[in-house]
Design an enzyme around this catalytic site. Structure first.
Site, mmCIF file in Angstrom:
data_model
loop_
_atom_site.group_PDB
_atom_site.id
_atom_site.type_symbol
_atom_site.label_atom_id
_atom_site.label_comp_id
_atom_site.label_asym_id
_atom_site.label_seq_id
_atom_site.Cartn_x
_atom_site.Cartn_y
_atom_site.Cartn_z
ATOM 1 N N ASP A 90 0.828 -1.210 0.000
ATOM 2 C CA ASP A 90 0.000 0.000 0.000
ATOM 3 C C ASP A 90 0.862 1.259 0.000
ATOM 4 O O ASP A 90 0.657 2.184 -0.794
ATOM 5 C CB ASP A 90 -0.879 0.035 1.259
ATOM 6 C CG ASP A 90 -2.175 -0.735 1.100
ATOM 7 O OD1 ASP A 90 -2.609 -0.954 -0.038
ATOM 8 O OD2 ASP A 90 -2.760 -1.114 2.127
ATOM 9 N N LEU A 91 1.800 1.308 0.925
ATOM 10 C CA LEU A 91 2.594 2.513 1.105
ATOM 11 C C LEU A 91 3.431 2.829 -0.130
ATOM 12 O O LEU A 91 3.477 3.975 -0.596
ATOM 13 C CB LEU A 91 3.495 2.371 2.334
ATOM 14 C CG LEU A 91 2.774 2.213 3.677
ATOM 15 C CD1 LEU A 91 3.777 1.930 4.788
ATOM 16 C CD2 LEU A 91 1.947 3.444 4.005
#
Length: 394
Positions: free
Chosen positions: A168-169
Site C-alpha cells: 500500500d505505502l
C-alpha cells in the site's frame, strides 16, 4: 493557505484505505491544496475505509493538510459538483476498481475531456486491465502474490507478512512520484496524462535485488530470517544483556569487526577468508560471532563497533525509536494541534528541502468541515448549499 512548493496545485482526493491517502499525503505535505471527497453521513462507504476513528492516530496521520468535502458521487448533482472542481484542478487521485469509476463516469477519459491539463493518478490492486483487474486489492494479498512473504521470516517457518502495509505505502509513494513527473512534463507539453500504479507492481519493484536474483540468475530466494541473504555476516546477535544488529559484510568491514572485538581467531580462520566461504559457513561463523558478542552489553558493543566503522545498532520498539537522540535531532515526529484531540505528534516527511520544507499545516479535518467554503468557491450561494445538505448530496 500554504506557501509550500506545491501550493499552486489543486488536488482532488477520491481515495480510500491507505495507498491512495498515502499518495495524496505526499502532495499535501508539500503545500498542494487538497480537497478530500467523502460520502455524506448515512451513505454507503461513509463509515469506514479512511483509517479508523476520525480522531484516532491512523486517521490523523494519513489525512493531515487536507480540506474535507462530503459529496454523493452516486447522484447527478454530486457528479456535477465534482466535475466543476475538476475543471480547474491540476490532479485527481483515485483508487476505485477500474469498472467502478467508469460506471460513475469519473474515469480518466471522462474527466480529461473536461480538463485536458488534468493529471489523473490511479492506484489499483493489480493494474487497470488484464486478468486480475477487477479483483479487490489488499496489502497482504499483494505481499503474498508479489513474493515478499516467501522471503520473510525464519527458514522453514512458512510465509510471514511484513509488519507494515508495504505494498500500500509504496504504491502510494510511486504514484505520487509519477504525478510529480507528469506535472513537470505538463510544463513543456501543456497536457495532462494518466498516471497508474498498483499494489502488485509496487511490491515486485520493492523486491529489488531479490527479484534480480531470479530474473538474471534464475535463483529462487528463500527465507533467511534475520540473516542477510547475500551479505554475510549480517544479522541479529545476542549480547550480554539483550540483542543487537550487526552488519560486518565485505572484507574491509569484516576485518575491522574482528580486530575491534579481539576476534583474531575468526579473522585467521581459512573457512571465513572470502565472501563465498563466509556464506558457505554461515552457521559456524554466526555461532563464533555470537560467542564473542555475548561478553559485553549491547550498548558497549554499539559504541565500540561504530567507533571502529562497523555498522551496528540496537533493536528498538516503537517507543524506543522516538526516544532515540538521533531521531529527536532529525525531528521526524511533527507537532500539530487538533481542536478536539489537542496537541499531538504525527510522522513527518523523511526528506528535507533546504528552502521549501514540508509542513504540517493542519490536523485532519472533521467530515465535511469545509463543504460550505468549497462550494462557495464554486459559486454556490447559501440557499443552494442548504438545499444540497437537506438532500444529502453533501
Amino acid at each position: 493557505m500554504s506557501n509550500g512548493p506545491l501550493s499552486r496545485f489543486k488536488v482532488i482526493d477520491l481515495t480510500r484505505v491507505r495507498s491512495g491517502p498515502t499518495c495524496v499525503r505526499q502532495l499535501a505535505d508539500w503545500g498542494a491544496d487538497v480537497i478530500q471527497i467523502e460520502a455524506p453521513e448515512g451513505m454507503e462507504g461513509s463509515d469506514g475505509g479512511f483509517g479508523g476513528a476520525r480522531h484516532g492516530p491512523d486517521f490523523q496521520n494519513l489525512h493531515r493538510n487536507k480540506r474535507s468535502l462530503t459529496l454523493d458521487l452516486k447522484s447527478a448533482e454530486g457528479i456535477e459538483i465534482l466535475k466543476k472542481l475538476v475543471a480547474d484542478a491540476d490532479v485527481v487521485v483515485e483508487n476505485f476498481r477500474p469498472d467502478v469509476k467508469k460506471r460513475l463516469g469519473i474515469d480518466y477519459e471522462a474527466l480529461s475531456a473536461i480538463n485536458p491539463r488534468l493529471v489523473y493518478g490511479s492506484i489499483s490492486g493489480f493494474g487497470q486491465d488484464g486478468p486480475y483487474a477487477r479483483r479487490p486489492g489488499f496489502d497482504q494479498i499483494a505481499q503474498g502474490m508479489g513474493g515478499l512473504m516467501s522471503i520473510t521470516g525464519l527458514p522453514g517457518q512458512g510465509p510471514v507478512r511484513v509488519g507494515i502495509p508495504v505494498a500500500d505505502l509504496t504504491a502510494g509513494i510511486f504514484c505520487a512520484m509519477g504525478i510529480l513527473i507528469a506535472l513537470l512534463e505538463r510544463e513543456e507539453s501543456g497536457k495532462g496524462q494518466w498516471v497508474q500504479s498498483s499494489l502488485l507492481e509496487a511490491q515486485i519493484s520493492m523486491l529489488d535485488f531479490q527479484a534480480a536474483r531470479w530474473l538474471v540468475s534464475q535463483e529462487v530466494p528463500k527465507q533467511a530470517g534475520n540473516d542477510h541473504p547475500t551479505g554475510i555476516p549480517t544479522g541479529v546477535f545476542k549480547t550480554k544483556d539483550g540483542l543487537m544488529n550487526l552488519a560486518a559484510t565485505g572484507k574491509a568491514i569484516f576485518t575491522r569487526f574482528c580486530e575491534a572485538t579481539g576476534a583474531q581467531h575468526i579473522l585467521d580462520n581459512p573457512d571465513y577468508a572470502t565472501g563465498p566461504l563466509r556464506s558457505a559457513n554461515r552457521v559456524a561463523l554466526n555461532r563464533e560471532i555470537g560467542e564473542v558478542l555475548a561478553t559485553k552489553t549491547t550498548a558497549e558493543w554499539i559504541k565500540l563497533l561504530n567507533a571502529a566503522g562497523v555498522p551496528s545498532g540496537p533493536i528498538n520498539n516503537i517507543e524506543e525509536v522516538f526516544a532515540d537522540e538521533q531521531v529527536q535531532h532529525l525531528g521526524i515526529a511533527k507537532p500539530v494541534k487538533h481542536p478536539v484531540v489537542g496537541d499531538i505528534r504525527i510522522v513527518g516527511q523523511p526528506v528535507t528541502l533546504s528552502r521549501t520544507p514540508s509542513q504540517i499545516r493542519t490536523a485532519a479535518r472533521d467530515k465535511g468541515e469545509d463543504s460550505g467554503a468549497i462550494l462557495k468557491e464554486l459559486g454556490y450561494d447559501e440557499a443552494r448549499i442548504a438545499s444540497l445538505r437537506e438532500r444529502h448530496v453533501i
